[in-house]
Motif scaffolding. Structure first.
Motif, mmCIF file in Angstrom:
data_model
loop_
_atom_site.group_PDB
_atom_site.id
_atom_site.type_symbol
_atom_site.label_atom_id
_atom_site.label_comp_id
_atom_site.label_asym_id
_atom_site.label_seq_id
_atom_site.Cartn_x
_atom_site.Cartn_y
_atom_site.Cartn_z
ATOM 1 N N THR A 144 -19.464 -12.849 5.668
ATOM 2 C CA THR A 144 -18.891 -13.980 4.921
ATOM 3 C C THR A 144 -19.959 -14.640 4.063
ATOM 4 O O THR A 144 -21.048 -14.948 4.541
ATOM 5 C CB THR A 144 -18.303 -15.024 5.904
ATOM 6 N N SER A 145 -19.651 -14.799 2.783
ATOM 7 C CA SER A 145 -20.603 -15.430 1.864
ATOM 8 C C SER A 145 -19.937 -16.601 1.171
ATOM 9 O O SER A 145 -18.759 -16.535 0.837
ATOM 10 C CB SER A 145 -21.037 -14.464 0.768
ATOM 11 N N VAL A 146 -20.710 -17.637 0.952
ATOM 12 C CA VAL A 146 -20.245 -18.756 0.133
ATOM 13 C C VAL A 146 -21.075 -18.713 -1.139
ATOM 14 O O VAL A 146 -22.290 -18.868 -1.098
ATOM 15 C CB VAL A 146 -20.418 -20.101 0.864
ATOM 16 N N LEU A 177 -10.403 -13.473 5.891
ATOM 17 C CA LEU A 177 -10.615 -14.621 4.999
ATOM 18 C C LEU A 177 -10.153 -15.912 5.662
ATOM 19 O O LEU A 177 -10.803 -16.953 5.537
ATOM 20 C CB LEU A 177 -9.855 -14.405 3.689
ATOM 21 N N ALA A 178 -9.036 -15.837 6.384
ATOM 22 C CA ALA A 178 -8.530 -17.031 7.078
ATOM 23 C C ALA A 178 -9.568 -17.517 8.094
ATOM 24 O O ALA A 178 -9.824 -18.720 8.216
ATOM 25 C CB ALA A 178 -7.201 -16.710 7.765
ATOM 26 N N GLU A 179 -10.189 -16.598 8.804
ATOM 27 C CA GLU A 179 -11.216 -16.986 9.787
ATOM 28 C C GLU A 179 -12.414 -17.629 9.082
ATOM 29 O O GLU A 179 -13.025 -18.560 9.594
ATOM 30 C CB GLU A 179 -11.691 -15.747 10.561
ATOM 31 N N HIS A 235 -1.029 -13.603 3.880
ATOM 32 C CA HIS A 235 -1.565 -13.467 5.241
ATOM 33 C C HIS A 235 -2.506 -14.626 5.587
ATOM 34 O O HIS A 235 -2.477 -15.118 6.722
ATOM 35 C CB HIS A 235 -2.278 -12.124 5.410
ATOM 36 N N ILE A 236 -3.314 -15.058 4.623
ATOM 37 C CA ILE A 236 -4.202 -16.204 4.881
ATOM 38 C C ILE A 236 -3.347 -17.410 5.264
ATOM 39 O O ILE A 236 -3.595 -18.078 6.269
ATOM 40 C CB ILE A 236 -5.053 -16.547 3.623
#
Ligand SMILES: [Zn+2]
Length: 234
Positions: A59-61, A105-107, A143-144
């Motif tokens: 995961t990247s921001v 992505l939701a996580e 899905h998110i």
């Protein structure tokens, strides 16, 4: 015996769904999108237990001032087997992979306040002429939202030009073409609102920049982007 019959009657559709998934998994086994390992039957998330933490760490921001977004949050690196999985999802109609991209992505964003503040969670549209069974970004967005108990909104932005001609264009023409390919729904008022836009892959960033500019032109105050896969060429 009566309790057993009542149980089956009450849970018929759930049991039928589980059984159908079992049959489908026997016929079309699922594999981990990161290492390619065969997954246990009926497992929906296509990430094996050994790869869970590796995948979570991807995961990247991203903060890109040219993107028009406050932040771009990406769940995965667009590389190796993950890239292959994304290409199967996009071009081979392997729709169930959308659950995995959406769930990851939701996580990645479940604790971020902008998700609950957002007036709209939407996705990058595709042109109607594209011979696809589904819009992959819409599937991921749905899905998110389903994972987080939020609403996903379509019909905000339309793609008014097909993408097929892009391969024959040079960089400047391609950028110009993309920047004139979207139309905003004039009936939607985004004044002062926060909008979240979902897309499948981030490569050059032109599409995201164009869409976020369009959203801001129509009043959006904050735009956040959720991207399933982030390409290192960005
Ligand atoms: Zn794995």
């Amino acid at each position: 015996m009566r309790e057993v019959i009542l149980f089956f009657r009450k849970n018929f559709f759930e049991l039928a769904g589980w059984f159908l998934n079992l049959i489908l998994d026997l016929l079309f086994p699922k594999f981990c999108i990161n290492c390619g390992r065969l997954l246990p039957l009926t497992q929906k998330l296509c990430v094996c237990s050994s790869c869970r933490s590796t995948v979570r760490d991807m995961t990247s921001v991203l903060i890109d001032d040219n993107s028009g977004c406050e932040e771009i949050i990406s769940a995965l690196k667009y590389d190796g087997k993950i890239r292959e999985a994304m290409l199967r999802f996009k071009f081979k109609n392997i729709k169930y992979l959308g659950y995995t991209f959406g769930k990851l992505l939701a996580e990645a964003v479940k604790d971020r306040s902008f998700m609950n503040e957002a007036a709209l969670i939407t996705y990058v549209p595709i042109h109607v002429s594209r011979n696809r069974e589904y819009n992959q970004s819409a599937v991921i967005a749905e899905h998110i939202c389903s994972e987080l108990g939020l609403e996903c909104s379509g019909g905000i932005i339309y793609r008014i030009k097909p993408i097929e001609r892009l391969s024959s264009m040079n960089g400047y023409d391609k950028e110009f073409y993309i920047r004139n390919s979207y139309m905003f729904n004039p009936l939607i008022n985004l004044s002062g609102k926060t909008v979240v836009i979902v897309d499948d892959v981030l490569t050059t960033g032109t599409t995201l920049r164009t869409v976020s500019e369009e959203l801001r032109k129509h009043g959006a105050k904050h735009v956040y982007a959720l991207i399933a896969c982030y390409s290192k060429t960005q």
